[in-house]
Every structure is written in structure tokens, then in C-alpha cells.
Design an enzyme around this catalytic site. Structure first.
Site, PDB file in Angstrom:
ATOM      1  N   ASN A 109      54.581   0.098  14.065  1.00  0.00           N
ATOM      2  CA  ASN A 109      53.955   1.423  14.059  1.00  0.00           C
ATOM      3  C   ASN A 109      52.452   1.301  13.873  1.00  0.00           C
ATOM      4  O   ASN A 109      51.958   0.387  13.220  1.00  0.00           O
ATOM      5  CB  ASN A 109      54.571   2.313  12.968  1.00  0.00           C
ATOM      6  CG  ASN A 109      53.785   2.265  11.669  1.00  0.00           C
ATOM      7  OD1 ASN A 109      52.805   2.988  11.492  1.00  0.00           O
ATOM      8  ND2 ASN A 109      54.179   1.365  10.771  1.00  0.00           N
ATOM      9  N   PHE A 113      48.065   7.116   9.332  1.00  0.00           N
ATOM     10  CA  PHE A 113      47.995   8.157   8.291  1.00  0.00           C
ATOM     11  C   PHE A 113      47.932   9.573   8.869  1.00  0.00           C
ATOM     12  O   PHE A 113      47.076  10.379   8.492  1.00  0.00           O
ATOM     13  CB  PHE A 113      46.772   7.960   7.372  1.00  0.00           C
ATOM     14  CG  PHE A 113      46.780   6.704   6.545  1.00  0.00           C
ATOM     15  CD1 PHE A 113      47.940   5.990   6.299  1.00  0.00           C
ATOM     16  CD2 PHE A 113      45.595   6.241   5.966  1.00  0.00           C
ATOM     17  CE1 PHE A 113      47.924   4.833   5.514  1.00  0.00           C
ATOM     18  CE2 PHE A 113      45.573   5.088   5.182  1.00  0.00           C
ATOM     19  CZ  PHE A 113      46.740   4.387   4.969  1.00  0.00           C
ATOM     20  N   SER A 173      47.266  -0.648   4.715  1.00  0.00           N
ATOM     21  CA  SER A 173      47.763  -0.271   6.042  1.00  0.00           C
ATOM     22  C   SER A 173      46.914  -0.961   7.094  1.00  0.00           C
ATOM     23  O   SER A 173      45.687  -0.952   6.999  1.00  0.00           O
ATOM     24  CB  SER A 173      47.674   1.239   6.237  1.00  0.00           C
ATOM     25  OG  SER A 173      47.822   1.529   7.617  1.00  0.00           O
ATOM     26  N   ASN A 175      46.587   0.105  10.018  1.00  0.00           N
ATOM     27  CA  ASN A 175      46.321   1.069  11.088  1.00  0.00           C
ATOM     28  C   ASN A 175      45.132   1.986  10.870  1.00  0.00           C
ATOM     29  O   ASN A 175      44.901   2.898  11.644  1.00  0.00           O
ATOM     30  CB  ASN A 175      47.587   1.908  11.332  1.00  0.00           C
ATOM     31  CG  ASN A 175      48.762   1.020  11.688  1.00  0.00           C
ATOM     32  OD1 ASN A 175      48.619   0.110  12.492  1.00  0.00           O
ATOM     33  ND2 ASN A 175      49.900   1.258  11.059  1.00  0.00           N
ATOM     34  N   THR A 176      44.406   1.779   9.777  1.00  0.00           N
ATOM     35  CA  THR A 176      43.143   2.479   9.577  1.00  0.00           C
ATOM     36  C   THR A 176      42.067   1.406   9.616  1.00  0.00           C
ATOM     37  O   THR A 176      42.097   0.492   8.787  1.00  0.00           O
ATOM     38  CB  THR A 176      43.128   3.219   8.218  1.00  0.00           C
ATOM     39  OG1 THR A 176      44.113   4.246   8.267  1.00  0.00           O
ATOM     40  CG2 THR A 176      41.773   3.838   7.915  1.00  0.00           C
ATOM     41  N   LYS A 217      49.129  -1.033  -3.517  1.00  0.00           N
ATOM     42  CA  LYS A 217      50.041  -1.568  -2.489  1.00  0.00           C
ATOM     43  C   LYS A 217      49.298  -2.568  -1.621  1.00  0.00           C
ATOM     44  O   LYS A 217      48.235  -2.254  -1.079  1.00  0.00           O
ATOM     45  CB  LYS A 217      50.599  -0.436  -1.629  1.00  0.00           C
ATOM     46  CG  LYS A 217      51.617  -0.939  -0.590  1.00  0.00           C
ATOM     47  CD  LYS A 217      52.466   0.182  -0.071  1.00  0.00           C
ATOM     48  CE  LYS A 217      53.416  -0.289   1.005  1.00  0.00           C
ATOM     49  NZ  LYS A 217      54.240   0.799   1.533  1.00  0.00           N
ATOM     50  N   ASN A 246      53.211  -4.000   2.335  1.00  0.00           N
ATOM     51  CA  ASN A 246      53.074  -3.110   3.481  1.00  0.00           C
ATOM     52  C   ASN A 246      53.571  -3.841   4.742  1.00  0.00           C
ATOM     53  O   ASN A 246      54.173  -4.913   4.633  1.00  0.00           O
ATOM     54  CB  ASN A 246      51.596  -2.699   3.620  1.00  0.00           C
ATOM     55  CG  ASN A 246      51.446  -1.283   4.164  1.00  0.00           C
ATOM     56  OD1 ASN A 246      52.103  -0.934   5.148  1.00  0.00           O
ATOM     57  ND2 ASN A 246      50.612  -0.480   3.544  1.00  0.00           N
TER      58      ASN A 246
END
Ligand SMILES: Cc1cc2nc3c(=O)[nH]c(=O)nc-3n(C[C@H](O)[C@H](O)[C@H](O)COP(=O)(O)O)c2cc1C
Length: 366
Positions: A109, A113, A173, A175-176, A217, A246
């Protein structure tokens, strides 16, 4: 069974994100047909001044906006981590951004966010708290430059403070853009110092006996020296716990065709391929902290045995995400029932007696 023979085949025909939305929003209906959650005093866990009825939690990202927290709690989770929330509402990355690798029991994925923002979340959950421990995960808004990340986290922290049993600081994450840089020593220290300072100020303002537990995390893609540094910072700043891990950016050891994996593009990989990596990281963290800092183990847990392995590596609590997608709501009961059986078989009276019991051996398997 009904999930695997009936519900999952329907959901898995839909694009993953559509299936996710449908499942999330139809949960209140579905909940009426679920058995009463499995309970056993052997599973009760006391941590961070909180009572967890069992150690099985729902990982962050599943119910980012807190639209189904009560229904999810009714499935029997011991705790739910809502979010990741950001200070500013944001749409996330363009779709498609979620992909199934069924042969690997995995997902990729790059949601980024997508959430309606911390303020909207608070309005929603103000009068609708779930009947279990509620963690709230916060991250950085995409529009906020990295140098201003602290103010962004502090803004979300202030908003969610009153509603969170614990707050998870998501710095991992993939993805940022640049978010993972916040795991570096200087950035992490300055972020956590500010959050702890604000935490103590809010404690006074709200007349709480203790500050809100803060957990960090972390990513599974960190090296040993990064872990050592993170543990040093976390101990020094009296952070309450670590959530490991994560999703990973690695694409190693997958069964799915390389071309199909590449076609998914960038994003975090979760599920089975992450199991061992996350478990070893937990063992390493447990050994580095001497078991002094509670760990929440997450990454590729599908069965009670997987959960047990994380507990023996050093996790006091565990979370599922991808396993929940593949196995359905019964995964909560299966893991809890299975854990009680394993505890009896192995001669432990309670979960906490087993935490870290095989950390050394598991870390040695790297
Ligand atoms: C679609 C998707 C969205 C996620 N969103 C978040 C998120 O917003 N915040 C977060 O901390 N982790 C997020 N995660 C990571 C999970 O919480 C978990 O750490 C990871 O998936 C490993 O666990 P699993 O193998 O059980 O899925 C997300 C994972 C998936 C698959």
C-alpha cells in the site's frame, strides 16, 4: 469459515480499497452475527496503567478516521489503534494505492495517510468510544515541510490528547516523503522532547495523574545501529513503548511474479513476508532494552503461533492488519483461544510470564 467461503471471495473480487471501505462500513451490520468475544483471565494484560482484556490489537491504518471503532471492539480486540491522523485533512496518494499479493498473503500500500484530520476524528469519537483500549496514531501532514514536522505533530497531539489511552508517534510510514528521516537521532530527539514537554503541560492542565503513554512506531528497514540509537533516545526521554514494525519497502523473497510486484509500484509491504523480519526486530529491541520498555509486536501475524512467536521474542501486546484482511474477523478469537491453549501447553499462567522468554534464541536466528 463464512468469511473464507463466502465473504472473502466477494471482497477479493473488488479492488482492495473498495473492499476495505465496504467491509469497514458494513461492520455494524455484520457484528450482530459474531459470537461473543473469547475471554480468559490468562489473557488480561496490564500495561501503561491500562487494562487490556487481551493482547490482540488492531493495527493503525485500518480505521484511520474512527468510523467503526465500536463495531471493531465488538469483534473482541483488546485494543484498537486508530489513525494515522494528521493535523490537516488530506486525500492521500492517487488511487489505486493498495494491492493484494494473494500468493504471498501480503499487501502493498501507498495510501499516504488519507484521513479527515485530527479535529474531525475527535468530533466523531467524542461520544462514541470503543469498549476497549483506544490508541491514536499521529503522523505528519503531507503539506507540512519536514522542518515544521514537530508543530504539526503537536497540533494533532493537543487535539487527540483527551481521547487517547495511548498516542502512537508514527515516524515510519514509507508513504509520506521524508517521514522516515524523523527516525534519525537529532530529528527524533527534538520531536519527542517537544511531545513529552507538551504531554506534561497537558497533564497538569487536565489534572491527569500521569501523562498519556507515548509510543513510537518504527520501520522494519532499520539497521542494528539505528535500533541502538532509537532505544537510547527512547530510554532517555522516558517514552513508554515501541511499536515494531510498520510496513517494509523490501520486496525480497516473494512468490508473486516479479513483473506483477513491480507493476504495483512503490509502497509498504505487509503480511507474511514481514513476519520473520518483524519478530527478529522485536527480539533485538527486547535485548537492547533489557525488557524494560514494553513492545507492541506487529507484522505478518496470522495465527496464534505467529502471535506466540512475537510474545516470546519480547512483545507484550500484538497487532494485526493484513492477517485480519485475509482471515476475517474470526482471527481475533482464533488467536486468543490459541494463545490460551499454548500458555497451558507451555506451563505459563499468564501472557506476561512468556514475554521475551526466547528473545535471545530468536535474535540469534538473524
Ligand atoms: C493499507 C494499509 C494502511 C496502513 N496504514 C497505516 C497507518 O496509517 N499508520 C500506521 O502506523 N501503519 C499503517 N499500516 C501498517 C500496519 O499498521 C502494520 O504496521 C503493518 O501492515 C504490518 O502488519 P501486518 O503484516 O499485520 O499488516 C498500514 C498497513 C496497510 C496494509
Amino acid at each position: 469459515m463464512v468469511y473464507r467461503s463466502l465473504v472473502r471471495p466477494i471482497l477479493f473480487r473488488l479492488p482492495p480499497e473498495t473492499a476495505h471501505e465496504l467491509a469497514l462500513h458494513s461492520l455494524p451490520l455484520f457484528c450482530k452475527f459474531v459470537e461473543r468475544p473469547f475471554e480468559s483471565p490468562m489473557l488480561n494484560t496490564d500495561l501503561f496503567n491500562l487494562r487490556f482484556r487481551n493482547p490482540v490489537g488492531l493495527a493503525a491504518g485500518f480505521d484511520k478516521d474512527g468510523v467503526a471503532l465500536e463495531s471493531l471492539a465488538a469483534l473482541g480486540f483488546g485494543f484498537i489503534e486508530a489513525g494515522t491522523l494528521t493535523l490537516h485533512a488530506q486525500p492521500g496518494n492517487p488511487k489505486p494505492r493498495m494491492f493484494r499479493l494473494a500468493a504471498d498473503q501480503a499487501l502493498i500500500n501507498r495510501a499516504g495517510f488519507n484521513n479527515s484530520g485530527a479535529a474531525a476524528f475527535v468530533k466523531r469519537v467524542e461520544h462514541r468510544r470503543p469498549d476497549c483500549v483506544l490508541g491514536i496514531s499521529i503522523g505528519k501532514s503531507k503539506i507540512t515541510p519536514l522542518e515544521e514536522a514537530t508543530a504539526d505533530y503537536l497540533g494533532s497531539f493537543e487535539l487527540v490528547y483527551k481521547f487517547a489511552d495511548y498516542v502512537a508517534i508514527n515516524v515510519s510510514s514509507p508513504n509520506t516523503p521524508q517521514l522516515r528521516e524523523l527516525q534519525q537521532s537529532e530529528q527524533l530527539t527534538s520531536l519527542l522532547v517537544e511531545l513529552q514537554t507538551r504531554n506534561r503541560a497537558l497533564q497538569k492542565r487536565h489534572g491527569r495523574l500521569t501523562p498519556v503513554p507515548l509510543l513510537v512506531k518504527i520501520s522494519p528497514d532499520l539497521e542494528r545501529r539505528d535500533l541502538e540509537m532509537i532505544v537510547e533516545v527512547i530510554e532517555r526521554l522516558q517514552i513508554d513503548g515501541i511499536i515494531a514494525t510498520n510496513t517494509t519497502i523490501s520486496r525480497d523473497h516473494l512468490r508473486t511474479d516479479k513483473s506483477r510486484v513491480e507493476a504495483c509500484g512503490a509502497g509498504g509491504l505487509s503480511g507474511k513476508p514481514l513476519t520473520t523480519r518483524a519478530t527478529q526486530m522485536i527480539a533485538a529491541l527486547y535485548r537492547l532494552t533489557g525488557g524494560r520498555i514494553p513492545l507492541i509486536g506487529v507484522g505478518g501475524i496470522f495465527t496464534a503461533e505467529d502471535a506466540w512467536e512475537k510474545i516470546c521474542a519480547g512483545a507484550s501486546l500484538i497487532q494485526v492488519y493484513t492477517g485480519f484482511i485475509y482471515k476475517g474477523p474470526s482471527i481475533v478469537r482464533q488467536i486468543n483461544e490459541g494463545l490460551v491453549e499454548i500458555l497451558r501447553r507451555e506451563g505459563f499462567a499468564k501472557i506476561d510470564e512468556a514475554v521475551g522468554s526466547r528473545a535471545k534464541e530468536i535474535e540469534g536466528n538473524r
